[in-house]
Design an enzyme around this catalytic site. Structure first.
Site, short mmCIF file in Angstrom:
data_model
loop_
_atom_site.label_atom_id
_atom_site.label_comp_id
_atom_site.label_asym_id
_atom_site.label_seq_id
_atom_site.Cartn_x
_atom_site.Cartn_y
_atom_site.Cartn_z
N GLU A 81 -6.16 4.87 7.42
CA GLU A 81 -6.42 6.29 7.38
C GLU A 81 -8.15 6.83 6.71
OE1 GLU A 81 -2.90 6.22 6.00
OE2 GLU A 81 -1.98 5.25 7.83
N ASN A 109 0.56 -1.09 -0.24
CA ASN A 109 0.62 0.13 -0.47
C ASN A 109 1.03 0.59 -0.13
OD1 ASN A 109 -1.78 2.75 0.55
ND2 ASN A 109 -2.09 1.38 2.33
N SER A 123 4.01 -1.58 10.22
CA SER A 123 5.37 -2.02 10.94
C SER A 123 5.79 -3.32 10.58
CB SER A 123 5.89 -1.69 12.19
OG SER A 123 5.35 0.23 11.78
N GLY A 149 2.51 2.32 10.50
CA GLY A 149 3.59 3.60 10.80
C GLY A 149 4.62 3.82 12.12
N LYS A 185 0.02 4.57 -0.52
CA LYS A 185 -0.16 5.48 0.39
C LYS A 185 -0.25 6.44 -0.47
CE LYS A 185 0.03 2.99 4.87
NZ LYS A 185 0.31 3.48 6.36
N HIS A 242 -9.13 1.22 5.33
CA HIS A 242 -7.73 1.31 5.32
C HIS A 242 -8.01 2.49 6.85
CE1 HIS A 242 -3.73 2.91 6.91
NE2 HIS A 242 -3.80 1.44 6.02
N GLU A 244 -4.87 -4.53 11.12
CA GLU A 244 -3.97 -3.80 11.15
C GLU A 244 -4.49 -2.70 11.99
OE1 GLU A 244 -2.05 -2.46 6.90
OE2 GLU A 244 -3.98 -0.79 7.37
#
Ligand code: 13P
Length: 253
Positions: free
Chosen positions: A99, A11, A211, A173, A13, A97, A167
């Site tokens: 985000e 991904n 991560s 991250g 992003k 996701h 996730e």
């Protein structure tokens, strides 16, 4: 049809301009050769989907989108409909996701509608779920996953068209990951729910994301019910992305 393991998806992003993206895809393609045994996918920004399909031509790497709107068309300025992404060459789409859930306020019903739209356009869908740090610290991880699974997954999900990505929001991250035991518990729980609800629930791929790096990939991917990884930052480096894929070859749980 069960996706070949490991299922390793990158991904990107909101990263990628043409020159760097071409080099990255080219480097992954050069390693992929003719017939890797698993499933490899890249999810560039929508602006690069069409080009990415040209760059991967002849290699067993599929290309996906990072989001879609739930409607097939209409007055939604700035959004992209699933049929548009399919026409641009996308073969899959990520839905829900964290985000998107966080910055675009997407709830489970919205994610489910997007996943339905993706399936309707002939795309595979990667549905993301995962607890926040507060939920994790409060011991509410499995409760949160139950709610997201119940609310976000399309009815009639099959092993060929739906992938679940676990996730933990606090692991994305940050360089932090759950322990192997925590990942095993979460994935085992997700597997049980999938088996309860879907005829092919035992074969739907469950990916871990958050991560993942070459240094932790082998242990994570060898964990029971971890069928692959959804990789963010490390997917922007061809060597790291490939090392994660190699760690998964033969190690999928
Ligand atoms: P990182 O691998 O950068 O933590 O991101 C994970 C992720 O969000 C993949 O969708």
């Amino acid at each position: 049809m069960r996706l070949p393991r490991p299922v390793v998806l990158g991904n990107w992003k909101m990263n990628g301009l043409v020159d760097d993206a071409r080099a990255l895809v080219g480097a992954v393609k050069a390693r992929a050769g003719d017939a890797p045994t698993g499933t490899l996918g890249v999810f560039p920004p929508a602006t690069l989907i069409e080009r990415a399909r040209e760059w991967v031509a002849g290699a067993p790497i599929f290309v996906g989108a990072q989001d879609c709107h739930h409607a097939p068309k209409g007055a939604y300025t700035g959004d992209l409909a699933a049929p548009m992404l399919a026409e641009a060459g996308a073969q899959a789409v990520i839905c829900g996701h964290s985000e998107r859930r966080q910055y675009h306020f997407e709830d489970d019903a919205t994610v489910r509608a997007k996943a339905d739209a993706g399936l309707g356009a002939g795309l595979k869908v990667v549905v993301c779920i995962g607890e926040t740090e507060d939920e994790y610290l409060a011991g509410k991880t499995l409760e949160r996953l139950d709610a997201q699974l119940a609310g976000s997954l399309p009815e009639g999900s099959t092993a060929g068209d739906v992938v679940v990505a676990y996730e933990p929001v606090w692991a994305i991250g940050t360089g932090r990951t759950p322990t192997d035991q925590e990942i095993e518990a979460a994935h085992g729980h997700i597997r049980a729910r999938l088996v309860e609800r879907f005829a092919e629930g035992g074969d739907i791929a469950i990916l871990y994301g958050g991560s993942v790096k070459p240094s932790n990939a082998k242990a994570i991917l060898a964990t029971s019910n971890v069928d692959g990884a959804l990789v963010g930052g490390a997917s922007l480096d061809a060597d790291d992305f490939w090392a994660i894929y190699e760690a998964g070859l033969g190690a999928s749980g």
